[in-house]
Write a protein that holds these residues in place. Sequence first.
Motif, PDB file in Angstrom:
ATOM      1  N   VAL A  89       0.846  -1.207   0.000  1.00 31.81           N
ATOM      2  CA  VAL A  89       0.000   0.000   0.000  1.00 31.81           C
ATOM      3  C   VAL A  89       0.875   1.250   0.000  1.00 31.81           C
ATOM      4  O   VAL A  89       0.604   2.228  -0.722  1.00 31.81           O
ATOM      5  CB  VAL A  89      -0.942  -0.009   1.219  1.00 31.81           C
ATOM      6  N   LEU A  90       1.938   1.256   0.804  1.00 35.77           N
ATOM      7  CA  LEU A  90       2.821   2.417   0.884  1.00 35.77           C
ATOM      8  C   LEU A  90       3.464   2.731  -0.463  1.00 35.77           C
ATOM      9  O   LEU A  90       3.662   3.909  -0.804  1.00 35.77           O
ATOM     10  CB  LEU A  90       3.902   2.171   1.934  1.00 35.77           C
ATOM     11  N   LYS A  91       3.799   1.727  -1.232  1.00 41.66           N
ATOM     12  CA  LYS A  91       4.411   1.948  -2.542  1.00 41.66           C
ATOM     13  C   LYS A  91       3.441   2.613  -3.511  1.00 41.66           C
ATOM     14  O   LYS A  91       3.865   3.228  -4.500  1.00 41.66           O
ATOM     15  CB  LYS A  91       4.927   0.625  -3.120  1.00 41.66           C
ATOM     16  N   GLN A  92       2.160   2.511  -3.220  1.00 41.85           N
ATOM     17  CA  GLN A  92       1.162   3.201  -4.037  1.00 41.85           C
ATOM     18  C   GLN A  92       0.884   4.602  -3.513  1.00 41.85           C
ATOM     19  O   GLN A  92       0.771   5.560  -4.273  1.00 41.85           O
ATOM     20  CB  GLN A  92      -0.148   2.384  -4.044  1.00 41.85           C
ATOM     21  N   VAL A  93       0.794   4.724  -2.189  1.00 45.56           N
ATOM     22  CA  VAL A  93       0.451   6.017  -1.579  1.00 45.56           C
ATOM     23  C   VAL A  93       1.635   6.972  -1.600  1.00 45.56           C
ATOM     24  O   VAL A  93       1.490   8.167  -1.910  1.00 45.56           O
ATOM     25  CB  VAL A  93      -0.032   5.794  -0.126  1.00 45.56           C
ATOM     26  N   ALA A  94       2.816   6.478  -1.250  1.00 46.60           N
ATOM     27  CA  ALA A  94       4.016   7.320  -1.173  1.00 46.60           C
ATOM     28  C   ALA A  94       5.195   6.542  -1.742  1.00 46.60           C
ATOM     29  O   ALA A  94       6.004   5.984  -0.990  1.00 46.60           O
ATOM     30  CB  ALA A  94       4.272   7.730   0.272  1.00 46.60           C
ATOM     31  N   PRO A  95       5.311   6.457  -3.050  1.00 45.48           N
ATOM     32  CA  PRO A  95       6.330   5.597  -3.680  1.00 45.48           C
ATOM     33  C   PRO A  95       7.770   5.980  -3.339  1.00 45.48           C
ATOM     34  O   PRO A  95       8.666   5.156  -3.460  1.00 45.48           O
ATOM     35  CB  PRO A  95       6.051   5.748  -5.173  1.00 45.48           C
ATOM     36  N   ASN A  96       7.998   7.215  -2.918  1.00 45.73           N
ATOM     37  CA  ASN A  96       9.370   7.655  -2.651  1.00 45.73           C
ATOM     38  C   ASN A  96       9.770   7.553  -1.175  1.00 45.73           C
ATOM     39  O   ASN A  96      10.928   7.829  -0.838  1.00 45.73           O
ATOM     40  CB  ASN A  96       9.548   9.111  -3.113  1.00 45.73           C
ATOM     41  N   VAL A  97       8.832   7.188  -0.317  1.00 45.27           N
ATOM     42  CA  VAL A  97       9.170   7.079   1.100  1.00 45.27           C
ATOM     43  C   VAL A  97      10.001   5.816   1.316  1.00 45.27           C
ATOM     44  O   VAL A  97       9.804   4.793   0.663  1.00 45.27           O
ATOM     45  CB  VAL A  97       7.895   7.053   1.966  1.00 45.27           C
ATOM     46  N   GLU A  98      10.928   5.891   2.239  1.00 42.52           N
ATOM     47  CA  GLU A  98      11.797   4.764   2.544  1.00 42.52           C
ATOM     48  C   GLU A  98      11.110   3.873   3.575  1.00 42.52           C
ATOM     49  O   GLU A  98      10.688   4.333   4.630  1.00 42.52           O
ATOM     50  CB  GLU A  98      13.116   5.276   3.095  1.00 42.52           C
ATOM     51  N   ILE A  99      10.993   2.574   3.277  1.00 38.04           N
ATOM     52  CA  ILE A  99      10.287   1.639   4.159  1.00 38.04           C
ATOM     53  C   ILE A  99      11.302   0.763   4.893  1.00 38.04           C
ATOM     54  O   ILE A  99      12.072   0.031   4.274  1.00 38.04           O
ATOM     55  CB  ILE A  99       9.313   0.758   3.355  1.00 38.04           C
ATOM     56  N   ILE A 100      11.296   0.870   6.210  1.00 39.65           N
ATOM     57  CA  ILE A 100      12.166   0.061   7.064  1.00 39.65           C
ATOM     58  C   ILE A 100      11.241  -0.835   7.877  1.00 39.65           C
ATOM     59  O   ILE A 100      10.389  -0.339   8.614  1.00 39.65           O
ATOM     60  CB  ILE A 100      13.026   0.945   7.977  1.00 39.65           C
ATOM     61  N   ALA A 101      11.385  -2.150   7.741  1.00 41.17           N
ATOM     62  CA  ALA A 101      10.370  -3.060   8.276  1.00 41.17           C
ATOM     63  C   ALA A 101      10.948  -4.094   9.214  1.00 41.17           C
ATOM     64  O   ALA A 101      12.074  -4.553   9.055  1.00 41.17           O
ATOM     65  CB  ALA A 101       9.636  -3.752   7.130  1.00 41.17           C
ATOM     66  N   ARG A 102      10.120  -4.459  10.171  1.00 46.28           N
ATOM     67  CA  ARG A 102      10.402  -5.589  11.050  1.00 46.28           C
ATOM     68  C   ARG A 102       9.684  -6.816  10.497  1.00 46.28           C
ATOM     69  O   ARG A 102       8.527  -6.746  10.096  1.00 46.28           O
ATOM     70  CB  ARG A 102       9.876  -5.293  12.451  1.00 46.28           C
ATOM     71  N   ALA A 103      10.389  -7.940  10.469  1.00 45.67           N
ATOM     72  CA  ALA A 103       9.776  -9.225  10.149  1.00 45.67           C
ATOM     73  C   ALA A 103       9.872 -10.109  11.382  1.00 45.67           C
ATOM     74  O   ALA A 103      10.812  -9.998  12.160  1.00 45.67           O
ATOM     75  CB  ALA A 103      10.477  -9.878   8.962  1.00 45.67           C
ATOM     76  N   VAL A 155      15.033  -4.620   5.945  1.00 44.03           N
ATOM     77  CA  VAL A 155      14.211  -5.532   6.750  1.00 44.03           C
ATOM     78  C   VAL A 155      15.118  -6.260   7.739  1.00 44.03           C
ATOM     79  O   VAL A 155      16.207  -6.708   7.375  1.00 44.03           O
ATOM     80  CB  VAL A 155      13.472  -6.567   5.870  1.00 44.03           C
ATOM     81  N   LEU A 156      14.660  -6.370   8.964  1.00 38.98           N
ATOM     82  CA  LEU A 156      15.395  -7.124   9.975  1.00 38.98           C
ATOM     83  C   LEU A 156      14.403  -7.995  10.733  1.00 38.98           C
ATOM     84  O   LEU A 156      13.314  -7.553  11.100  1.00 38.98           O
ATOM     85  CB  LEU A 156      16.114  -6.183  10.937  1.00 38.98           C
ATOM     86  N   SER A 157      14.772  -9.251  10.947  1.00 38.05           N
ATOM     87  CA  SER A 157      13.877 -10.229  11.558  1.00 38.05           C
ATOM     88  C   SER A 157      14.067 -10.313  13.063  1.00 38.05           C
ATOM     89  O   SER A 157      15.191 -10.399  13.562  1.00 38.05           O
ATOM     90  CB  SER A 157      14.117 -11.608  10.927  1.00 38.05           C
ATOM     91  N   LEU A 158      12.958 -10.323  13.790  1.00 41.60           N
ATOM     92  CA  LEU A 158      12.998 -10.504  15.240  1.00 41.60           C
ATOM     93  C   LEU A 158      13.555 -11.880  15.588  1.00 41.60           C
ATOM     94  O   LEU A 158      14.317 -12.032  16.548  1.00 41.60           O
ATOM     95  CB  LEU A 158      11.598 -10.337  15.840  1.00 41.60           C
ATOM     96  N   SER A 159      13.196 -12.888  14.796  1.00 41.14           N
ATOM     97  CA  SER A 159      13.704 -14.242  15.050  1.00 41.14           C
ATOM     98  C   SER A 159      15.213 -14.283  14.907  1.00 41.14           C
ATOM     99  O   SER A 159      15.914 -14.931  15.699  1.00 41.14           O
ATOM    100  CB  SER A 159      13.055 -15.233  14.083  1.00 41.14           C
ATOM    101  N   THR A 160      15.737 -13.602  13.897  1.00 43.25           N
ATOM    102  CA  THR A 160      17.179 -13.591  13.677  1.00 43.25           C
ATOM    103  C   THR A 160      17.906 -12.905  14.824  1.00 43.25           C
ATOM    104  O   THR A 160      18.915 -13.416  15.339  1.00 43.25           O
ATOM    105  CB  THR A 160      17.508 -12.880  12.352  1.00 43.25           C
ATOM    106  N   VAL A 161      17.403 -11.762  15.245  1.00 45.65           N
ATOM    107  CA  VAL A 161      18.028 -11.032  16.347  1.00 45.65           C
ATOM    108  C   VAL A 161      18.016 -11.869  17.623  1.00 45.65           C
ATOM    109  O   VAL A 161      19.027 -11.998  18.326  1.00 45.65           O
ATOM    110  CB  VAL A 161      17.311  -9.683  16.578  1.00 45.65           C
ATOM    111  N   THR A 162      16.859 -12.490  17.922  1.00 47.28           N
ATOM    112  CA  THR A 162      16.741 -13.293  19.141  1.00 47.28           C
ATOM    113  C   THR A 162      17.678 -14.488  19.095  1.00 47.28           C
ATOM    114  O   THR A 162      18.405 -14.771  20.062  1.00 47.28           O
ATOM    115  CB  THR A 162      15.291 -13.783  19.320  1.00 47.28           C
ATOM    116  N   GLY A 163      17.654 -15.221  17.975  1.00 54.02           N
ATOM    117  CA  GLY A 163      18.494 -16.403  17.852  1.00 54.02           C
ATOM    118  C   GLY A 163      19.971 -16.088  17.976  1.00 54.02           C
ATOM    119  O   GLY A 163      20.729 -16.801  18.651  1.00 54.02           O
ATOM    120  N   ARG A 164      20.393 -14.991  17.346  1.00 54.26           N
ATOM    121  CA  ARG A 164      21.812 -14.601  17.418  1.00 54.26           C
ATOM    122  C   ARG A 164      22.213 -14.188  18.824  1.00 54.26           C
ATOM    123  O   ARG A 164      23.290 -14.537  19.314  1.00 54.26           O
ATOM    124  CB  ARG A 164      22.074 -13.455  16.455  1.00 54.26           C
TER     125      ARG A 164
END
Length: 543
Positions: A413-427, A444-453
Amino acid sequence: MNNWWRRIVLSLVAVLVLVLVYAVVYRAGMAIFEGASTTYYEALQFVIEALTTAGFGGDAADWDSPQMNLMVIVMNLTGVLLVFLALPLIVVPLFREALEDRPPETTDLTDHVVICSYTPRSDVLAEELEAANVPYVFVDDDPELVVRLSREGTDAIYGQLDQEGTLRAANAAEARALVTDVDDETNAMVILTARELSSDLRIVSVAENEDVASYHRYAGADDIVRPRRVLGQSLARKATTTVSAELRDTIEFSEDLAVTELLVQEQSDLVGQTIPESGIRDRMGLTVIGAWFNGEFVPVPGPDHQVDGNTILLVAGRRDDLSELKARTVSTLQHRRDRVVVGGYGAVGRTAVETLADDGVETFVVDYAEMPGVDIVGDVTDEADLEAAGVDESRSIILTLDDDATTIYATLVLKQVAPNVEIIARANEPGNIPKLYRAGAEYVLSLSTVTGRMLASVLIEDEEILTPETQFELVRTTAPQIAGRSLGDVDLRARTGCTVVAAERGDELLTDLGPEFTVLEDDTLIVAGSDEAINRFVALATE
């Protein structure tokens, strides 16, 4: 097993009652309709012969009345129905249940790690432990899950997590450590039970809520991991550095060696070039350890991979040279307002807002629930709510939602509403990281990866994970299996996909490591790469 025997007993009792009742009915029928006298035992023999379809014949000549013949027909049909109904409804399920795998409830492992509860986060930890050749066993209260894990070759046992008997069955007293990662309340119960079982057992707890860490410590936990706080800080730092030419989030080992990951912006002068064409290696003297292209890690990218707006470079070299490269990754266009929208105000979102505020960055929070700190109660997948949050006027948006499907949809949705905004996401799960990149997320950074490491860094003695909160993994580890051999001879990059960026030899840090560099037994290597590449290296060099 008790249920299995109960069903057998009930079925046998039902058949016995039917036989006894039919014997009485048969005697009465012979007396009333045929005027013949039979003993109860003779009637019982007939009924058993009829119901088992083994044949009768002895009394057939005495059945002259239609009523008696109809009675015998009913008895024979009952026997046939018992056979056909008993097989699918009772016998087959009983045999199937008897043959089904039962969840194991004990383990013989020693010097192992007991992991209370199986989750995607603990799955990442298991991969790290396997690479380090550390045995482990999962303990879970879901019998079907335990059976599935056992079938896949994973050590797992079934039991209630907060029961002392379960931890005894997991041989926790002989373990090197116990990790509990369920929820904050259950973790506290597990810690108390484990501490009662053994005063020497090392207990590591995962705290979801920052406020419960002290309670877990009081209950007896030796180490407490708080991955949500680390994840929130990391995502916020990405938002503060992506448009800045200043070099941040760098792991520095000496004046001559630092390692960092750099996000290439859409309008930077690196876009459209390959790594060889960019001159990063030849002209700037930097080592490109690898790069992420839409979430896929490529070690030492060559002429087949062009840098684009989603590329993340993993680079090692002198800090001054890295600063020069950082300036080249930044967009040449005028930057947007120094403002970040945060979608989701849970533990990760709150930490991100606090970190951004410390750096003087204006934030605007969108969340489903009305609470202090939330600027607009809304949905980040709703175009109207995003416009009301002013996302198109912001530098970036940090998505810190609990559900990966919602995060992926919000990215679209963000790529349609604001295509130039930078999206930083948690997985939450590592497997969804490529999907988020394909949807349009820049980082993108994963919570599982951070926890496991983070857990692995606490538990594995011979390996220190230096970067649990980044997309790449940087570890400090010994390598006894390749001692006495040169890097060129071992060919680590080709075999594992990771790079040895430095070696600690006594008090000296060696950074200029060519193919002829020979690893000594007491060397500690600093190795960088993706999670999978590092695990392959550890398996090769330490087992």
